[in-house]
Design an enzyme around this catalytic site. Structure first.
Site, PDB file in Angstrom:
ATOM      1  N   LYS A 195       2.960  26.977  76.929  1.00 35.11           N
ATOM      2  CA  LYS A 195       3.844  26.742  75.783  1.00 35.11           C
ATOM      3  C   LYS A 195       5.013  27.707  75.866  1.00 35.11           C
ATOM      4  O   LYS A 195       4.834  28.924  75.888  1.00 35.11           O
ATOM      5  CB  LYS A 195       3.066  26.957  74.480  1.00 35.11           C
ATOM      6  CG  LYS A 195       3.940  26.871  73.244  1.00 35.11           C
ATOM      7  CD  LYS A 195       3.121  26.896  71.973  1.00 35.11           C
ATOM      8  CE  LYS A 195       4.018  26.909  70.753  1.00 35.11           C
ATOM      9  NZ  LYS A 195       3.245  26.927  69.505  1.00 35.11           N
ATOM     10  N   LYS A 249       4.096  22.220  76.818  1.00 35.36           N
ATOM     11  CA  LYS A 249       4.966  22.038  75.664  1.00 35.36           C
ATOM     12  C   LYS A 249       6.185  22.919  75.755  1.00 35.36           C
ATOM     13  O   LYS A 249       6.022  24.095  76.052  1.00 35.36           O
ATOM     14  CB  LYS A 249       4.143  22.397  74.422  1.00 35.36           C
ATOM     15  CG  LYS A 249       4.913  22.424  73.141  1.00 35.36           C
ATOM     16  CD  LYS A 249       3.995  22.831  72.027  1.00 35.36           C
ATOM     17  CE  LYS A 249       4.817  22.949  70.759  1.00 35.36           C
ATOM     18  NZ  LYS A 249       4.088  23.603  69.709  1.00 35.36           N
TER      19      LYS A 249
END
Ligand code: PBG
Length: 329
Positions: A195, A249
């Site tokens: 992330k 992400k």
């Protein structure tokens, strides 16, 4: 062989041929639909920066879940917005917290709908950071215990999957141990393994009221300029610690990370098509500059082709509808 023996256009000559040769398939089973639930009453409120997406209250959350279930979407990802925030994010692990009550309700009414819960403190802390803060620093180890507590409190009310998104080192291990110790060894962990500290989360922070009050998330989320190797190291560690499913992400400018992860790891892989990515397309579509259905379809195809098994997307309901329409044609 080359032209004229080979004519690539033969491969595209008719809709039937094109359909046969389509290499990538997006199905409704690939979709995970994020839902925001806030404390209080008064029904759903549209989130300005994520048009078409709402903050629900407990009373209308079930309608949203019903819509998703009826569309055939297998899973929802729940984010909570508490009434009160404090330094320790205590509503994240409160027995009667907004997510704890939401999951209880959802699993009672829609037992087959997979309930995934975001496990993070940033929506619950008054400073908006994903961990405990001391002297302006975000502390890693003291945060772990709170994340574990949050995950167990979600499992207790029936969450099928917990999704730690806070990027604290060792979180997956700590959560796995806590779940196993309390008898929730069947609860899956879907971790935000790679992330990045992305500016594409802007609209989400409006939706979840979770923008950091000072500084940024650069000491815990990955540097957008970090290389593929660092992302692979993160994912490897997460898997080693017990992650069942891993997330990359954002999705679109990190397609290379998704592809590399696909090639290097065997476990299920999820792309999170984040709020800013959604908002860009939505805005252009509203201006009439692009065709939303086609562009979103292309994005989903791209994410699958890069190697993701599942996609978290705010467009899930629309996509499910579009897929159904195209099957009926
Ligand atoms: C919480 C969390 C964030 C998102 C998902 N979980 C925000 C953040 O890290 O600031 C972003 C999702 C999106 O932009 O759609 N840690």
């Amino acid at each position: 062989m080359s032209f004229p023996q080979t004519r690539m256009r033969r491969l595209r000559i008719s809709p039937g041929i094109r359909k046969m040769l389509a290499g990538v398939q997006v199905t409704v089973d690939d979709l995970i639909y994020p839902l925001f639930v806030r404390e209080g009453q008064g029904g759903r409120q549209e989130i300005q920066a994520i048009p078409g997406v709402f903050q629900y209250t407990l009373d209308d959350l079930l309608y949203a879940a019903e819509e998703a279930a009826e569309a055939g979407i297998p899973a929802v990802l729940l984010f909570g917005i508490p009434a009160d925030k404090d330094a320790a994010g205590s509503q994240a692990y409160a027995e009667d917290g907004i997510i704890q009550r939401s999951v209880g309700l959802l699993k009672k009414e829609f037992p087959d709908l997979v309930a995934i819960t975001d496990v993070c403190l940033c929506e619950y802390t008054d400073h908006g950071h994903c961990g405990i803060v001391r002297d302006g620093r975000i502390l890693n180890d003291p945060t772990l215990e709170l994340l574990a507590k949050t995950a167990v409190s979600h499992a207790q009310v029936g969450a099928d999957i917990v999704a730690p998104s806070g990027m604290m080192d060792g979180r997956v291990d700590c959560i796995r141990q806590a779940l196993d110790k309390t008898g929730y060894n069947d609860t899956l962990i879907m971790s935000y393994a790679a992330k990045f500290a992305s500016s594409f989360y802007g609209p989400f922070r409006e939706a979840a009221c979770s923008a950091p009050a000072f500084g940024d998330r650069c000491t815990y989320q990955m540097d957008p300029k970090a290389g593929v190797d660092q992302a692979m190291q993160e994912i490897a560690l997460n898997i080693e610690e017990g992650a069942d499913i891993v997330i990359v992400k954002p999705a679109l400018v990190y397609l290379d990370i998704i592809r590399a992860a696909r090639e290097q790891f065997r476990c299920p892989l999820v792309a999170y098509n984040v709020s800013g990515e959604y908002a860009m397309l939505k805005a252009a579509a509203q201006m009439g500059w692009i065709q939303e259905k086609q562009v979103v379809g292309e994005v989903m195809t791209g994410l699958k082709r890069a190697g993701s098994d599942l996609i978290i997307t705010y467009s899930a309901l629309d996509i499910a509808r579009w897929i159904k329409e195209s099957e009926e044609e």
